[in-house]
Design an enzyme around this catalytic site. Sequence first.
Site, mmCIF file in Angstrom:
data_model
loop_
_atom_site.group_PDB
_atom_site.id
_atom_site.type_symbol
_atom_site.label_atom_id
_atom_site.label_comp_id
_atom_site.label_asym_id
_atom_site.label_seq_id
_atom_site.Cartn_x
_atom_site.Cartn_y
_atom_site.Cartn_z
ATOM 1 N N LYS A 1 54.358 18.446 56.712
ATOM 2 C CA LYS A 1 55.023 19.547 56.011
ATOM 3 C C LYS A 1 54.444 20.854 56.560
ATOM 4 O O LYS A 1 53.956 21.716 55.827
ATOM 5 C CB LYS A 1 54.806 19.415 54.502
ATOM 6 C CG LYS A 1 55.718 20.298 53.647
ATOM 7 C CD LYS A 1 57.181 20.004 53.803
ATOM 8 C CE LYS A 1 58.006 20.842 52.823
ATOM 9 N NZ LYS A 1 59.455 20.758 53.113
ATOM 10 N N ASP B 1 56.287 3.135 50.217
ATOM 11 C CA ASP B 1 56.891 2.548 49.028
ATOM 12 C C ASP B 1 58.409 2.682 49.065
ATOM 13 O O ASP B 1 59.138 1.781 48.632
ATOM 14 C CB ASP B 1 56.337 3.192 47.762
ATOM 15 C CG ASP B 1 54.948 2.675 47.409
ATOM 16 O OD1 ASP B 1 54.484 1.735 48.082
ATOM 17 O OD2 ASP B 1 54.327 3.201 46.474
ATOM 18 N N ASP C 1 51.829 7.136 51.505
ATOM 19 C CA ASP C 1 51.931 6.353 50.276
ATOM 20 C C ASP C 1 53.371 6.368 49.764
ATOM 21 O O ASP C 1 53.956 5.329 49.433
ATOM 22 C CB ASP C 1 50.982 6.950 49.236
ATOM 23 C CG ASP C 1 50.802 6.061 48.014
ATOM 24 O OD1 ASP C 1 51.402 4.965 47.967
ATOM 25 O OD2 ASP C 1 50.058 6.467 47.106
ATOM 26 N N TYR D 1 43.891 12.606 48.318
ATOM 27 C CA TYR D 1 43.331 11.531 47.512
ATOM 28 C C TYR D 1 41.799 11.540 47.519
ATOM 29 O O TYR D 1 41.164 11.128 46.550
ATOM 30 C CB TYR D 1 43.812 10.166 48.025
ATOM 31 C CG TYR D 1 45.275 9.878 47.756
ATOM 32 C CD1 TYR D 1 46.083 10.775 47.085
ATOM 33 C CD2 TYR D 1 45.849 8.697 48.193
ATOM 34 C CE1 TYR D 1 47.409 10.514 46.847
ATOM 35 C CE2 TYR D 1 47.189 8.414 47.967
ATOM 36 C CZ TYR D 1 47.964 9.332 47.285
ATOM 37 O OH TYR D 1 49.285 9.063 47.059
ATOM 38 N N ASP E 1 60.230 15.724 53.561
ATOM 39 C CA ASP E 1 61.423 15.626 52.734
ATOM 40 C C ASP E 1 62.614 15.129 53.550
ATOM 41 O O ASP E 1 63.404 14.298 53.095
ATOM 42 C CB ASP E 1 61.734 16.956 52.057
ATOM 43 C CG ASP E 1 61.584 18.154 52.973
ATOM 44 O OD1 ASP E 1 61.151 17.984 54.126
ATOM 45 O OD2 ASP E 1 61.901 19.274 52.521
#
Length: 352
Positions: free
Chosen positions: A186, A246, A242, A136, A218
């Site tokens: 990851k 959510d 993020d 970001y 994942d």
Amino acid sequence: MKIAILPGDGIGPEVTAEAVAVLESLGLPGLVLFEGDVGGIAYRRHGVPLPDETLAMAREADAILFGAVGDPACDALERHLRPEQAILGLRKHLGLFANLRPARVFAGLEHLSPLRADIARSLDLVIVRELTGDVYFGAKGQRVTDAGEREGWDAMAYAEGEVRRIAHVAFRAAEASGLPLTSVDKANVLETSQLWRDVVIETAAEYPQVVLDHMYVDNAAMQLVSHPDRFGVVLTGNLFGDILSDLASAAVGSIGLLPSASLGERRTDHGTFGLYEPIHGSAPDIAGQGKANPMATILSAAMMLRHSFGREDEAARIEAAVARTLADGILGGDLGGSHGTAAIGAGVRERL
């Protein structure tokens, strides 16, 4: 106890007003509240979403209670003038790098979760998300390839110091609660994640009593909706945090119940300086109608008392009053009820 109240846009003023009323009802000594403009309302009044006077006010405070920013009337503005830049600017200027987002299903509301009731009942965790790094905030842009095609690119990067400081936040949270810590990355694909994992393992040596495991993002997403009971404290970077936070909010059943804290390294006389806000947006479609659920903002105020002022007893009282209010059927429209913003806030204060 100096608290900057930044209501913002949409339903922000409505929900923060109820949280402030809860704080005032506690009769806390030395409580000083002052209010400033952020977001779309600040743009209309001052020409920018984060005025200098608001930033100065925030720096003088011991903590910030934030509502929400976002105004469809500002969507056509240049990016640096849009309301959302206010919260990004506060995080940057105040060094707020650690986002704490608890997620749990309240007793009696399991049926609102998209998960099976017995699975939803076991969801009770805290996501610790790094907030000021990762893709970001990395370099980004668009270019033209040798084949003449447009190509967008974003750089993902973390320095080891950035990883270490957020890891300490998560380890301390796990240590204090006695919960296990899961670091999500990851590392099988990304060099950034490999460094993340290496630094987390190094930091773990300072917290021998904390049970640490690692999980690819994942798999973490899958486990979050199938076996949420395996998580206590979840540590992850900005992008993955993020998405996972959510996902957790959806599993709870309503975004109107989830608070958050954004913390930095600055210490106050009582705890850690932070910005506290509900995770929902400004909801302009119901703004000014008294329909918004203020529970997430009230719970954010409880987090503020805990982390920035060391008032654990009062924080626990607020959380218990919220749980009792929900159990007694005082529910907003997002929870299938018909109670308005003021009635929900009054219900919490009565149960204090």
